[in-house]
Design an enzyme around this catalytic site. Structure first.
Site, PDB file in Angstrom:
ATOM      1  N   ARG A 231       0.673  -1.198  -0.512  1.00 32.02           N
ATOM      2  CA  ARG A 231      -0.096  -0.666   0.044  1.00 32.02           C
ATOM      3  C   ARG A 231       1.399   1.248   0.163  1.00 32.02           C
ATOM      4  NH1 ARG A 231      -3.687  -2.552  -1.221  1.00 32.02           N
ATOM      5  NH2 ARG A 231      -5.835  -3.214  -0.869  1.00 32.02           N
ATOM      6  N   HIS A 279      -1.360   1.093  -9.647  1.00 32.74           N
ATOM      7  CA  HIS A 279      -2.207  -0.314  -8.574  1.00 32.74           C
ATOM      8  C   HIS A 279      -2.939  -1.253  -9.537  1.00 32.74           C
ATOM      9  CE1 HIS A 279      -4.189  -0.896  -4.949  1.00 32.74           C
ATOM     10  NE2 HIS A 279      -4.190  -1.693  -5.239  1.00 32.74           N
TER      11      HIS A 279
HETATM   12  P1  NDP Z   1      -1.583 -11.102   4.643  1.00 38.14           P
HETATM   13  O1  NDP Z   1      -2.628 -10.678   5.052  1.00 38.14           O
HETATM   14  O2  NDP Z   1      -2.208 -12.552   4.386  1.00 38.14           O
HETATM   15  O3  NDP Z   1      -0.557 -11.281   4.719  1.00 38.14           O
HETATM   16  C1  NDP Z   1       0.376  -9.456   5.601  1.00 38.14           C
HETATM   17  C2  NDP Z   1       1.358  -9.690   5.941  1.00 38.14           C
HETATM   18  O4  NDP Z   1       2.003  -8.808   6.638  1.00 38.14           O
HETATM   19  C3  NDP Z   1       1.966 -11.228   6.841  1.00 38.14           C
HETATM   20  O5  NDP Z   1       2.966 -11.459   6.591  1.00 38.14           O
HETATM   21  C4  NDP Z   1       2.217 -10.464   8.376  1.00 38.14           C
HETATM   22  O6  NDP Z   1       2.625 -11.065   9.353  1.00 38.14           O
HETATM   23  C5  NDP Z   1       2.477  -9.160   7.006  1.00 38.14           C
HETATM   24  N1  NDP Z   1       2.660  -7.499   8.606  1.00 38.14           N
HETATM   25  C6  NDP Z   1       1.674  -7.204   9.078  1.00 38.14           C
HETATM   26  N2  NDP Z   1       1.719  -6.265   9.937  1.00 38.14           N
HETATM   27  C7  NDP Z   1       2.975  -6.097   9.773  1.00 38.14           C
HETATM   28  C8  NDP Z   1       3.810  -5.219  10.640  1.00 38.14           C
HETATM   29  N3  NDP Z   1       3.301  -4.956  11.897  1.00 38.14           N
HETATM   30  N4  NDP Z   1       5.124  -5.785  10.728  1.00 38.14           N
HETATM   31  C9  NDP Z   1       5.599  -7.083  10.126  1.00 38.14           C
HETATM   32  N5  NDP Z   1       4.756  -7.369   9.059  1.00 38.14           N
HETATM   33  C10 NDP Z   1       3.363  -7.139   9.584  1.00 38.14           C
HETATM   34  O7  NDP Z   1      -2.326 -10.169   3.384  1.00 38.14           O
HETATM   35  P2  NDP Z   1      -1.909 -10.745   1.607  1.00 38.14           P
HETATM   36  O8  NDP Z   1      -0.573 -11.507   1.362  1.00 38.14           O
HETATM   37  O9  NDP Z   1      -2.693 -10.978   1.076  1.00 38.14           O
HETATM   38  O10 NDP Z   1      -1.710  -9.053   1.357  1.00 38.14           O
HETATM   39  C11 NDP Z   1      -0.884  -8.523   1.426  1.00 38.14           C
HETATM   40  C12 NDP Z   1      -1.002  -6.916   1.155  1.00 38.14           C
HETATM   41  O11 NDP Z   1      -0.802  -6.648  -0.302  1.00 38.14           O
HETATM   42  C13 NDP Z   1      -2.552  -6.526   1.135  1.00 38.14           C
HETATM   43  O12 NDP Z   1      -3.021  -6.259   2.723  1.00 38.14           O
HETATM   44  C14 NDP Z   1      -2.533  -5.549   0.305  1.00 38.14           C
HETATM   45  O13 NDP Z   1      -2.517  -4.364   0.425  1.00 38.14           O
HETATM   46  C15 NDP Z   1      -1.965  -5.654  -0.861  1.00 38.14           C
HETATM   47  N6  NDP Z   1      -2.350  -6.184  -2.717  1.00 38.14           N
HETATM   48  C16 NDP Z   1      -1.881  -5.461  -3.605  1.00 38.14           C
HETATM   49  C17 NDP Z   1      -2.343  -5.483  -3.895  1.00 38.14           C
HETATM   50  C18 NDP Z   1      -1.556  -4.803  -5.871  1.00 38.14           C
HETATM   51  O14 NDP Z   1      -2.411  -4.466  -6.683  1.00 38.14           O
HETATM   52  N7  NDP Z   1      -0.912  -3.439  -5.422  1.00 38.14           N
HETATM   53  C19 NDP Z   1      -2.665  -6.937  -4.118  1.00 38.14           C
HETATM   54  C20 NDP Z   1      -3.320  -7.261  -4.089  1.00 38.14           C
HETATM   55  C21 NDP Z   1      -3.052  -7.322  -2.296  1.00 38.14           C
HETATM   56  P3  NDP Z   1       1.954 -12.018   9.635  1.00 38.14           P
HETATM   57  O15 NDP Z   1       2.677 -13.335   8.896  1.00 38.14           O
HETATM   58  O16 NDP Z   1       3.367 -11.904  11.372  1.00 38.14           O
HETATM   59  O17 NDP Z   1       0.942 -11.749  10.652  1.00 38.14           O
HETATM   60  C1  OXD Z   2      -6.362  -5.532  -3.015  1.00 32.77           C
HETATM   61  C2  OXD Z   2      -5.950  -4.837  -4.229  1.00 32.77           C
HETATM   62  O1  OXD Z   2      -6.314  -4.991  -1.880  1.00 32.77           O
HETATM   63  O2  OXD Z   2      -5.919  -4.989  -5.562  1.00 32.77           O
HETATM   64  O3  OXD Z   2      -6.811  -6.640  -3.681  1.00 32.77           O
HETATM   65  O4  OXD Z   2      -5.074  -4.146  -3.646  1.00 32.77           O
END
Ligand code: NDP
Ligand code: OXD
Length: 316
Positions: A231, A279
């Protein structure tokens, strides 16, 4: 009308993608569109949301479950009047696969010096640049969730050394992992930093000047590279621009921005060492989203647990 719960659609995606996906979807359920301001949403049970209307929860006070249109739920969590009901994240094989494709593409693009060769191409310059191999570089992935874990595996297949960082320690074969207390040690080894973090109170602004300064200098590419598809709110763009201009960073690939769409005035557009995508790293497949939601609604109506429910305390 059937006694299956009514569904509200409030997905700010391309209208044609939503319309196409709606054909034949959510069979047996009444479906209402939030964009129809005359629609009575007062008895709706479920909502599919992406950047929801600010008055949605006033109009639909009896919702029982919210389905996020994407993997990230920051915009839903920031919507006024959000009820205390389950929010289901979108977890989908195609979404995951396409994100990994984008991540691998960006890492390979910087490894193979694509931005520099594009500059040379425009000036008709025939000059070979030095070319390290993937194994000479370490890619550090911040965020080892659904997307991060798939990306690290695929980066590994391409030959990169891969390390990962997440809030809680993960065990992933062939990947050295760090937990949140070990950020500096993780950064000190990282040549290409990949951000796949959700936007939360803890991750807002995490990619700032002090973090960029801790990345490894003098690796096989000379300078570290920053890649972000999590993000935009996690990156401090004035720090990022300064790091790119001063040479703290050698390049970047950015899919997400503090403000989207990215302003035509943004410096990023014209930076030769920056790759910008709108995005679009991995857009949700709306048909898969609705199918996924249907399965979950059926589970919920049978009294079974929902899957991929957001933890309101961590914010993702
Ligand atoms: P998940 O919830 O599966 O994974 C999030 C990861 O981030 C986990 O490993 C989590 O740690 C880690 N995390 C969260 N907060 C912290 C922190 N404070 N410190 C360290 N690590 C942290 O999410 P996804 O993998 O499914 O998606 C990740 C992000 O990708 C989404 O939230 C979205 O913002 C973005 N996204 C962007 C897209 C795009 O097209 N640009 C498309 C889809 C998603 P832990 O494993 O310990 O819980
Ligand atoms: C998502 C994105 O969060 O597209 O899936 O950003």
């Amino acid at each position: 009308m059937s006694d299956k719960g009514t569904v509200v659609i409030d997905l700010k995606f391309e209208r044609r993608d939503v319309d196409r996906a709606m054909a034949g979807a959510l069979a047996g359920r009444q479906v209402l569109h939030a964009s129809d301001k005359s629609a009575d949403l007062s008895n709706a049970s479920y909502a599919f949301l992406w950047k929801p209307d600010l008055d949605l929860f006033d109009r639909a006070p009896k919702l029982k479950v919210l389905f996020s249109g994407g993997a990230g739920v920051d915009s839903i969590l920031a919507t006024p009047g959000l009820p205390d009901i389950p929010i289901v994240r979108f977890v989908d094989e195609s979404l995951t696969t396409r994100m990994s494709e984008w991540v691998v593409l960006q890492c390979l693009s910087h490894l193979r010096q694509t931005p520099a060769y594009l500059v040379q191409q425009r000036s008709r310059t025939w000059r070979e640049l030095s070319q390290p191999e993937a194994k000479d570089l370490t890619v550090g992935v911040m965020g080892l969730g659904v997307l991060g874990q798939d990306s690290v595996r695929k980066l590994k297949i391409m030959g990169f050394n891969v390390i990962g960082w997440s809030r809680t320690q993960k065990t992933i074969e062939g990947i050295e992992t760090y937990d949140s207390s070990e950020l500096d040690a993780f950064l000190a080894r990282t040549d290409i930093l990949v951000g796949l973090l959700p936007l939360t109170d803890e991750t807002r602004g995490i990619f700032d000047a002090s973090l960029f300064a801790k990345l490894r200098q003098g690796g096989a590419l000379g300078k570290p590279v920053f890649v972000n598809a999590g993000r935009g709110g996690s990156q401090v763009e004035k720090d990022l621009i300064a790091a790119l201009e001063s040479g703290v960073l050698g390049g970047a690939s950015l899919d997400v921005f503090e403000r989207e769409p990215l302003s035509p005035e943004s410096r990023f557009w014209a930076m030769d060492n920056v790759i910008v995508t709108p995005h679009a790293a991995s857009a949700s497949d709306v048909r898969a989203l609705l199918r996924n939601g249907e399965v979950q609604m059926e589970r919920f109506e049978r009294g079974e647990a929902l899957q991929h429910v957001v933890d309101r305390t961590t914010g993702y």
